[in-house]
Scaffold this motif. Structure first.
Motif, mmCIF file in Angstrom:
data_model
loop_
_atom_site.group_PDB
_atom_site.id
_atom_site.type_symbol
_atom_site.label_atom_id
_atom_site.label_comp_id
_atom_site.label_asym_id
_atom_site.label_seq_id
_atom_site.Cartn_x
_atom_site.Cartn_y
_atom_site.Cartn_z
ATOM 1 N N VAL A 1 0.876 -1.168 0.000
ATOM 2 C CA VAL A 1 0.000 0.000 0.000
ATOM 3 C C VAL A 1 0.914 1.218 0.000
ATOM 4 O O VAL A 1 1.579 1.517 0.995
ATOM 5 C CB VAL A 1 -0.935 0.012 1.221
ATOM 6 N N ALA A 2 0.977 1.903 -1.145
ATOM 7 C CA ALA A 2 1.994 2.931 -1.359
ATOM 8 C C ALA A 2 1.410 4.337 -1.277
ATOM 9 O O ALA A 2 0.250 4.560 -1.625
ATOM 10 C CB ALA A 2 2.668 2.722 -2.725
ATOM 11 N N PRO A 3 2.227 5.321 -0.854
ATOM 12 C CA PRO A 3 1.761 6.695 -0.699
ATOM 13 C C PRO A 3 1.990 7.527 -1.951
ATOM 14 O O PRO A 3 2.642 7.092 -2.898
ATOM 15 C CB PRO A 3 2.633 7.206 0.450
ATOM 16 N N TRP A 4 1.532 8.768 -1.899
ATOM 17 C CA TRP A 4 1.577 9.647 -3.064
ATOM 18 C C TRP A 4 2.826 10.510 -3.126
ATOM 19 O O TRP A 4 3.146 11.056 -4.178
ATOM 20 C CB TRP A 4 0.348 10.575 -3.057
ATOM 21 N N ASN A 5 3.544 10.690 -2.024
ATOM 22 C CA ASN A 5 4.595 11.723 -2.027
ATOM 23 C C ASN A 5 5.835 11.329 -2.832
ATOM 24 O O ASN A 5 6.446 12.154 -3.493
ATOM 25 C CB ASN A 5 4.974 12.106 -0.598
ATOM 26 N N TYR A 6 6.229 10.049 -2.753
ATOM 27 C CA TYR A 6 7.259 9.483 -3.632
ATOM 28 C C TYR A 6 6.695 8.151 -4.140
ATOM 29 O O TYR A 6 7.100 7.081 -3.695
ATOM 30 C CB TYR A 6 8.583 9.279 -2.885
ATOM 31 N N PRO A 7 5.744 8.217 -5.046
ATOM 32 C CA PRO A 7 4.954 7.027 -5.360
ATOM 33 C C PRO A 7 5.727 5.895 -6.005
ATOM 34 O O PRO A 7 5.383 4.721 -5.808
ATOM 35 C CB PRO A 7 3.860 7.560 -6.293
ATOM 36 N N TYR A 8 6.766 6.212 -6.768
ATOM 37 C CA TYR A 8 7.557 5.147 -7.396
ATOM 38 C C TYR A 8 8.618 4.607 -6.441
ATOM 39 O O TYR A 8 8.791 3.386 -6.319
ATOM 40 C CB TYR A 8 8.212 5.653 -8.689
ATOM 41 N N MET A 9 9.335 5.490 -5.766
ATOM 42 C CA MET A 9 10.413 5.026 -4.900
ATOM 43 C C MET A 9 9.895 4.253 -3.692
ATOM 44 O O MET A 9 10.462 3.224 -3.312
ATOM 45 C CB MET A 9 11.285 6.200 -4.450
ATOM 46 N N THR A 10 8.833 4.739 -3.061
ATOM 47 C CA THR A 10 8.311 4.016 -1.904
ATOM 48 C C THR A 10 7.772 2.648 -2.303
ATOM 49 O O THR A 10 7.912 1.675 -1.562
ATOM 50 C CB THR A 10 7.205 4.826 -1.205
ATOM 51 N N ALA A 11 7.167 2.568 -3.479
ATOM 52 C CA ALA A 11 6.660 1.270 -3.940
ATOM 53 C C ALA A 11 7.800 0.321 -4.269
ATOM 54 O O ALA A 11 7.774 -0.860 -3.874
ATOM 55 C CB ALA A 11 5.756 1.462 -5.157
ATOM 56 N N ILE A 12 8.830 0.813 -4.961
ATOM 57 C CA ILE A 12 9.907 -0.080 -5.399
ATOM 58 C C ILE A 12 10.682 -0.632 -4.211
ATOM 59 O O ILE A 12 11.283 -1.719 -4.306
ATOM 60 C CB ILE A 12 10.849 0.642 -6.390
ATOM 61 N N ASN A 13 10.686 0.085 -3.076
ATOM 62 C CA ASN A 13 11.359 -0.410 -1.876
ATOM 63 C C ASN A 13 10.927 -1.818 -1.516
ATOM 64 O O ASN A 13 11.721 -2.617 -1.006
ATOM 65 C CB ASN A 13 11.073 0.497 -0.685
ATOM 66 N N VAL B 1 0.023 5.508 -10.936
ATOM 67 C CA VAL B 1 1.372 4.975 -10.751
ATOM 68 C C VAL B 1 1.385 3.450 -10.733
ATOM 69 O O VAL B 1 2.216 2.811 -11.395
ATOM 70 C CB VAL B 1 2.010 5.540 -9.473
ATOM 71 N N GLY B 2 0.490 2.845 -9.960
ATOM 72 C CA GLY B 2 0.466 1.385 -9.895
ATOM 73 C C GLY B 2 0.171 0.759 -11.244
ATOM 74 O O GLY B 2 0.799 -0.234 -11.640
ATOM 75 N N GLU B 3 -0.744 1.344 -11.960
ATOM 76 C CA GLU B 3 -1.105 0.866 -13.288
ATOM 77 C C GLU B 3 0.105 0.923 -14.224
ATOM 78 O O GLU B 3 0.383 -0.020 -14.974
ATOM 79 C CB GLU B 3 -2.242 1.734 -13.814
ATOM 80 N N ARG B 4 0.846 2.014 -14.143
ATOM 81 C CA ARG B 4 2.009 2.176 -15.017
ATOM 82 C C ARG B 4 3.134 1.216 -14.619
ATOM 83 O O ARG B 4 3.804 0.642 -15.490
ATOM 84 C CB ARG B 4 2.498 3.623 -14.980
ATOM 85 N N MET B 5 3.364 1.033 -13.334
ATOM 86 C CA MET B 5 4.418 0.116 -12.898
ATOM 87 C C MET B 5 4.138 -1.307 -13.365
ATOM 88 O O MET B 5 5.015 -1.992 -13.884
ATOM 89 C CB MET B 5 4.561 0.158 -11.376
ATOM 90 N N VAL B 6 2.911 -1.750 -13.172
ATOM 91 C CA VAL B 6 2.555 -3.110 -13.579
ATOM 92 C C VAL B 6 2.677 -3.266 -15.093
ATOM 93 O O VAL B 6 3.169 -4.282 -15.588
ATOM 94 C CB VAL B 6 1.141 -3.464 -13.086
ATOM 95 N N ARG B 7 2.254 -2.248 -15.821
ATOM 96 C CA ARG B 7 2.384 -2.296 -17.286
ATOM 97 C C ARG B 7 3.842 -2.445 -17.701
ATOM 98 O O ARG B 7 4.186 -3.249 -18.576
ATOM 99 C CB ARG B 7 1.794 -1.027 -17.897
ATOM 100 N N ALA B 8 4.721 -1.672 -17.061
ATOM 101 C CA ALA B 8 6.145 -1.736 -17.403
ATOM 102 C C ALA B 8 6.713 -3.124 -17.134
ATOM 103 O O ALA B 8 7.436 -3.697 -17.963
ATOM 104 C CB ALA B 8 6.922 -0.686 -16.606
ATOM 105 N N PHE B 9 6.400 -3.690 -15.987
ATOM 106 C CA PHE B 9 6.939 -5.000 -15.626
ATOM 107 C C PHE B 9 6.362 -6.099 -16.513
ATOM 108 O O PHE B 9 7.084 -7.022 -16.919
ATOM 109 C CB PHE B 9 6.651 -5.296 -14.145
ATOM 110 N N THR B 10 5.083 -5.997 -16.841
ATOM 111 C CA THR B 10 4.466 -7.008 -17.702
ATOM 112 C C THR B 10 5.047 -6.940 -19.104
ATOM 113 O O THR B 10 5.363 -7.971 -19.719
ATOM 114 C CB THR B 10 2.939 -6.810 -17.737
ATOM 115 N N GLU B 11 5.208 -5.734 -19.623
ATOM 116 C CA GLU B 11 5.800 -5.585 -20.960
ATOM 117 C C GLU B 11 7.241 -6.078 -21.001
ATOM 118 O O GLU B 11 7.733 -6.497 -22.050
ATOM 119 C CB GLU B 11 5.728 -4.121 -21.398
ATOM 120 N N ALA B 12 7.913 -6.064 -19.838
ATOM 121 C CA ALA B 12 9.299 -6.532 -19.770
ATOM 122 C C ALA B 12 9.410 -8.040 -19.607
ATOM 123 O O ALA B 12 10.512 -8.579 -19.619
ATOM 124 C CB ALA B 12 10.018 -5.842 -18.620
#
Length: 462
Positions: A129-141, A164-175
């Motif tokens: 469950v990730a926050p908005w302030n650093y949405p990519y870095m906190t999630a990738i941790n 952000v979550g939608e984009r992260m999952v898309r990137a990983f799935t495409e990879a």
């Protein structure tokens, strides 16, 4: 009942993005697919999992031209700073590099009679469950090491950074990461709590407010689900009498004002040795006065709007209460005509502050910092510890032994010397008191995302 999640842009108050809240049955089915996919994912060689996670992050980097303006629209960070790719890449690469060592078994005995070892095995399904302030870095941790360790991951992002979550999952799935190994869910609070209380997950990592962490704990009560919680902060800085003054001003003011002060480990209160106090305040005032508040899509903007009008109003309230109690504001409002009374909030430095004021005690999470003079290390230490939170503390001195001695007495998760507002992936990111519990990144982060499993194998003997 709210069936739509809406991201209200701080740039102009418009609805930037919206998504339909997933129903409980559909969400439960998605989690079930992630659980089914986990066994095969964990059986893949570690090297394969590492390669796919790296590829997912590389694909995300290729989306930079889309991601950076999206962040500006969703939470207000100026485009001039280029998003969060530096931190995302650094953390992913480090965790990938140490994975084999961190996940290797502890070998107790390998003899003609016995094999005894303690293995590290994935929990199963990890909920982030990730926050908005650093949405990519906190999630990738958590996302990167959890996947590397053999877990599947379910991500739920804050509504303020809805895409952000939608984009992260898309990137990983495409990879090449298989479908259902890493999924994104659009959930409201009620749906989130129901999934947690039903025991849907094997480990939960939450980054957010104290109230949010309490709600997660209540929902998980009795399920025996492991929790990692990074909650509030009120991080102090202490400038000692032998500090490099210009260096301290530059780093500490950046730590207080970057991202409009919306940083988990941002500097929110400062204690300065009295001989340096007047000079520090003068230089800090000049530093902050040179910031440019404006539209984050403008390359000249150095401080954008806060993510939400509600957040800005809390900072205004704390500041007004302090001024009414005798504090003085040093930054001239005339320098920041773009402060609109809404999400666009001018930065501020307060002096003549005390710990009776909320601005020195409660989390502000905005571009305001209070500065107090101190007459001894003992006084500074008492003030730094006079707080319900404990994430980081920043000490400024040329004496390493002095910093280590004081740092050992501070109730905090990380002690910095001559540095602030930074997350070192080689060190455990952790906190104490109301900041939460658990830890991410480093070898300890891998240990928290796995469980020990012991093997005692007795061989047949003649």
């Amino acid at each position: 009942m709210n069936t739509t999640l809406k991201c209200i842009s701080p740039i102009d108050g418009s609805v930037y993005a919206e998504r339909t809240v997933m129903g409980l049955d559909a969400a439960s089915a998605a989690v079930a697919r992630a659980r089914k996919a986990q066994k095969d994912w964990a059986k893949r060689p570690l090297e394969d999992r590492i390669a796919l996670v790296r590829a997912g992050v590389a694909r995300l980097n290729e989306m930079k031209d889309e991601v950076v303006p999206e962040l500006a629209w969703m939470m207000g960070r100026p485009v001039r700073y280029g998003g969060e790719f530096g931190g995302v890449n650094e953390r992913t690469n480090y965790m990938a590099e140490i994975a084999a060592r961190a996940l290797s078994p502890i070998e107790i005995e390998s003899s003609a009679q016995f094999e005894r070892r303690i293995a590290r095995v994935p929990h199963g399904v990890v909920f982030v469950v990730a926050p908005w302030n650093y949405p990519y870095m906190t999630a990738i941790n958590t996302v990167a090491p959890a996947l590397i360790a053999g877990n599947t991951v379910v991500l739920k992002h804050a509504t303020q950074t809805l895409l952000v979550g939608e984009r992260m999952v898309r990137a990983f799935t495409e990879a090449g990461v298989p479908e259902d190994v890493f999924i994104n869910l659009f959930l409201d609070h009620q749906g989130t709590e129901k999934l947690i209380s039903s025991g849907s997950f094997d480990f939960i990592n939450f980054t957010g407010s104290v109230g949010g962490g309490q709600a997660i704990e209540r929902a998980a009560a009795g399920t025996f689900t492991g929790l990692g919680l990074e909650l509030g902060g009120k991080d102090p800085g202490y400038v000692m009498d032998d500090a490099d003054l210009d260096w301290a001003v530059d780093v500490l003011m950046d730590g207080a004002m970057y991202n409009a002060g919306q940083c988990c480990c941002g500097i929110e209160r400062l204690y300065v040795a009295r001989p340096l106090y007047d000079q520090f305040v003068e230089k800090a005032t000049a530093w902050v006065s040179a910031l440019k508040l404006g539209n984050p899509l403008d390359q000249e903007t150095t401080i954008g709007p806060m993510a939400n009008v509600r957040f800005a109003n809390e900072v205004r309230a704390q500041t007004a209460e302090a001024l009414a109690s005798g504090a003085r504001a040093l930054i001239d409002p005339k320098l920041f005509p773009t402060d609109d009374g809404g999400a666009y909030l001018m930065p501020q430095i307060l002096v003549d502050v005390t710990h009776d004021m909320r601005v020195m005690r409660d989390e502000s999470f905005g571009p305001v910092v209070g500065i107090m003079p101190v007459d001894s290390d003992e006084e500074a230490l008492a003030l730094m510890n006079d707080c319900q939170f404990g994430l980081t503390a920043s000490l400024w001195t040329n004496d390493v032994e002095r910093a280590a001695r004081i740092g050992a007495e501070i109730d905090t998760g990380t002690v910095f010397m001559n540095r602030a507002d930074y997350l070192d992936p080689a060190l455990c990111w952790t906190g104490c008191k109301a900041t939460g519990r658990g830890g991410s990144l480093s070898e300890i982060g891998f240990h928290n995302l796995t469980r020990p499993k012991s093997f005692h194998l007795r061989k047949k003997t003649a």
